[in-house]
Design an enzyme around this catalytic site. Structure first.
Site, PDB file in Angstrom:
ATOM      1  N   HIS A 129      27.206  34.744  81.952  1.00 37.20           N
ATOM      2  CA  HIS A 129      28.096  34.351  80.856  1.00 37.20           C
ATOM      3  C   HIS A 129      29.065  35.513  80.621  1.00 37.20           C
ATOM      4  O   HIS A 129      28.715  36.668  80.854  1.00 37.20           O
ATOM      5  CB  HIS A 129      27.218  34.116  79.618  1.00 37.20           C
ATOM      6  CG  HIS A 129      27.920  33.517  78.447  1.00 37.20           C
ATOM      7  ND1 HIS A 129      28.721  34.248  77.608  1.00 37.20           N
ATOM      8  CD2 HIS A 129      27.916  32.257  77.948  1.00 37.20           C
ATOM      9  CE1 HIS A 129      29.178  33.458  76.644  1.00 37.20           C
ATOM     10  NE2 HIS A 129      28.703  32.245  76.835  1.00 37.20           N
TER      11      HIS A 129
ATOM     12  N   ASP B 222      19.072  38.609  79.762  1.00 37.08           N
ATOM     13  CA  ASP B 222      19.772  37.759  78.802  1.00 37.08           C
ATOM     14  C   ASP B 222      18.975  36.457  78.714  1.00 37.08           C
ATOM     15  O   ASP B 222      19.039  35.621  79.614  1.00 37.08           O
ATOM     16  CB  ASP B 222      21.205  37.524  79.293  1.00 37.08           C
ATOM     17  CG  ASP B 222      21.943  36.465  78.477  1.00 37.08           C
ATOM     18  OD1 ASP B 222      21.319  35.860  77.585  1.00 37.08           O
ATOM     19  OD2 ASP B 222      23.135  36.244  78.746  1.00 37.08           O
TER      20      ASP B 222
ATOM     21  N   GLN C 148      19.404  31.433  77.079  1.00 45.11           N
ATOM     22  CA  GLN C 148      19.140  30.056  77.496  1.00 45.11           C
ATOM     23  C   GLN C 148      17.689  29.864  77.933  1.00 45.11           C
ATOM     24  O   GLN C 148      17.351  28.836  78.524  1.00 45.11           O
ATOM     25  CB  GLN C 148      20.071  29.674  78.661  1.00 45.11           C
ATOM     26  CG  GLN C 148      21.536  29.727  78.327  1.00 45.11           C
ATOM     27  CD  GLN C 148      21.954  28.657  77.328  1.00 45.11           C
ATOM     28  OE1 GLN C 148      21.237  27.691  77.094  1.00 45.11           O
ATOM     29  NE2 GLN C 148      23.115  28.829  76.722  1.00 45.11           N
TER      30      GLN C 148
END
Lengths: 141, 416
Positions: free
Chosen positions: B133, B210, B213
């Site tokens: 992202h 990260d 999600q």
């Protein structure tokens, strides 16, 4: 026809549609039909990049009237672009610069003008205004 | 689901029942029942979360960490309990390894800023992957620019899977940190983070995961994974916006300089010299998002009550159903076909612009996302302007998938 007469004509046309599908089919048809821009003008210099869809815009002054041709990579945007051209192309720069575009709102496609959605149509309208102001200034020199 | 397994404790979620917990799922758009398939952007909130925030402002509102009075102590206690819940939820070793932030983006920026100020030197490099992202690209670009380091990109294949061979080859003495998404928001790929961490640690390189999600879809145990940093957001896990988490191992957080200056992060201040507070407050300058933090705590309760493994199993079954159903549409092309996938499906139909499909879906009450999903490098990799993305949550139903398929067919017919 004045800019507002052109806008009112489109609004009138859209009043005939009963539901959203007919409305969108009409816009999509407009998008499919029109060869809106000469390929030689479909260049990066004329590209207005939105977050979602791209629009190419070319402006030309002929006999004191400002003419636009344009294209988009998204069909619904292209249909709207063709209506914007129908409304604004071939008008006096001053009239274009002063014009208030209300038909997109009135036909229920206002989401295309949301600045947060930042797609090509809103940027295109801004660019058209800039051209108009620039040509108007030129004609006053 | 796996009822004949002796070790599994999974159970089938009663989706119709739990949908009642989410007021917004009962609403209509354009006179049609809302079909919400934009869960990777943000999930909906159960009533308990909404009510907890309302209750906080109604009966506990006060500034925390320093008030002498009753309300301040009550609010502090309610807020700090959430830190304990997060610690338990991700199985952090120490409570002070849980730092509250505004969200994943701020968590990553915090590390990109503070870790790199301490450890990044000219000639060093940071590794990210080709499927990050923007918020796991740009902070590292900025840090590399500031410190004369290089940002290097682990490649992926056409299916949207990380190329592990290439990754192994990239591990050299210049690499100071690896920042990798657990699950791709665009492709749905679940990355082999455990293997990445193992290989990185063999060369003493720390890894940031990260988990924006992942945290709401996959059970997460930071000690088991041995991750050095983990970032995630409250609003993608049924909690409020404006609150997120950075987990960091104590040994790194202790060495890093503070992020922002202000109240709460100091021990003593004079015009000549300020001494900083201890973890976690060292990284939490200013009044935090208190109501949002309390909302996050209730969201964690909610997810734990359903059970992360049950959520995963339910969503995985839905993903399989949706992929098979969508496959029946003429001209469909899936972007992201990794073997290990989370319940996020990106697709295109023939050469129809995704924006057009999204708009026609919207008019039918189906909420998806279109565009580049803040992952422009992925779009460039596949040479496409964007995708239509349907991202599922445990509260979605097979009936909603059927509506997505029917609505997409209609869009394809109108636009084709």
């Amino acid at each position: 026809m004045t800019i507002n007469e052109q806008q009112d004509l489109i609004i009138e046309d859209f009043e005939l549609f009963d539901d959203w599908m007919d409305k969108y089919e009409y816009i999509i048809q407009l998008g499919k039909e029109l060869p809106l821009i000469d390929d030689k003008y479909k260049i990066d210099d004329n590209l207005i990049k939105g977050c979602q869809s791209k629009v190419w815009l070319h402006a030309e002054l002929k006999d004191g009237l400002l003419h636009f041709t344009a294209d988009s990579d998204a069909l619904i945007t292209k249909g709207l672009v063709s209506m914007v051209i129908q409304v604004l192309s071939g008008q006096q720069p001053k009239d274009i610069a002063d014009a208030e575009i209300y038909f997109i709102d009135k036909i229920g496609l206002q989401s295309h003008l949301s600045p947060t959605r930042s797609n090509g149509l809103l940027s295109m309208l801004k660019q058209i205004k800039l051209y108009a102001v620039a040509y108007q200034a030129k004609s006053l020199q | 689901m796996s009822g004949n397994s002796t070790i599994s404790t999974t159970r089938k979620l009663d989706v119709q029942q739990l949908r009642q917990d989410f007021p917004i799922l009962q609403t209509e758009v354009y006179g049609k029942p809302l079909v919400y398939l934009d869960n990777a952007a943000t999930t909906q909130k159960p009533l308990a979360v909404i009510e907890a925030m309302n209750d906080y402002y109604t009966s506990s509102n006060s500034n925390i960490h320093r008030g002498v009075h009753y309300l301040s102590q009550k609010a502090t206690s309610e807020y700090e309990i959430v830190r304990q819940k997060v610690q338990r939820f991700i199985n952090a070793e120490h409570l002070h390894e849980v730092i509250f932030t505004k969200g994943t983006t701020e968590s990553i920026n915090l590390v990109a800023n503070c870790f790199n100020r301490k450890f990044l030197k000219p000639g060093d490099s940071i590794l990210i992957s080709a499927m990050e992202h923007h918020s796991n690209i740009v902070p590292w670009q900025m840090a590399c620019e500031a410190h004369g380091a290089t940002l290097r990109v682990i490649p992926m294949n056409e299916k949207g899977e990380l190329q592990m061979d290439a990754f192994t080859d990239m591990l050299d003495e210049t690499v100071k940190l690896i920042s990798l998404t657990y699950v791709s928001n665009t492709l749905g790929t679940i990355n082999p983070v455990r293997e990445v961490i193992e290989q990185a640690h063999a060369q003493d390189i720390p890894v940031l995961i990260d988990a924006a999600q992942a945290v709401q879809h996959i059970p997460l145990d930071v000690q088991d994974l041995d991750a050095d940093f983990v970032a995630f957001s409250g609003h993608k896990m049924c909690g409020p916006t404006g609150i997120g988490v950075l987990y960091g191992k104590e040994k790194w957080l202790d060495q890093m300089p503070p992020y922002q200056g202000g109240g709460d992060m100091i021990k003593t201040v004079s015009f000549e010299k300020t001494t900083y507070n201890e973890l976690p407050l060292k990284f939490e300058a200013g009044t935090p998002a208190i109501a949002e933090g309390i909302g996050l705590g209730v969201a964690i309760d909610y997810l734990e009550q359903l059970g992360l493994q049950n959520i995963y199993d339910t969503e995985h079954a839905l993903l399989t159903y949706a992929t098979n159903a969508l496959r029946q549409i003429d001209g469909i092309r899936f972007i992201g076909q990794a073997a290990q996938k989370s319940a996020s499906i990106s697709f295109l139909i023939n050469d129809i612009h995704p924006f057009d499909i999204g708009e026609i879906l919207d008019k039918q009450g189906v909420a998806v996302r279109t565009g580049h999903h803040c992952t422009e490098p992925i779009m460039n990799f596949f040479g496409i302007p964007g995708t239509v993305r349907a991202s599922l949550a445990f509260y979605n139903t097979t009936e909603e998938i059927d509506k997505l398929v029917a609505a997409t067919k209609k869009a394809a017919m109108m636009l084709g």
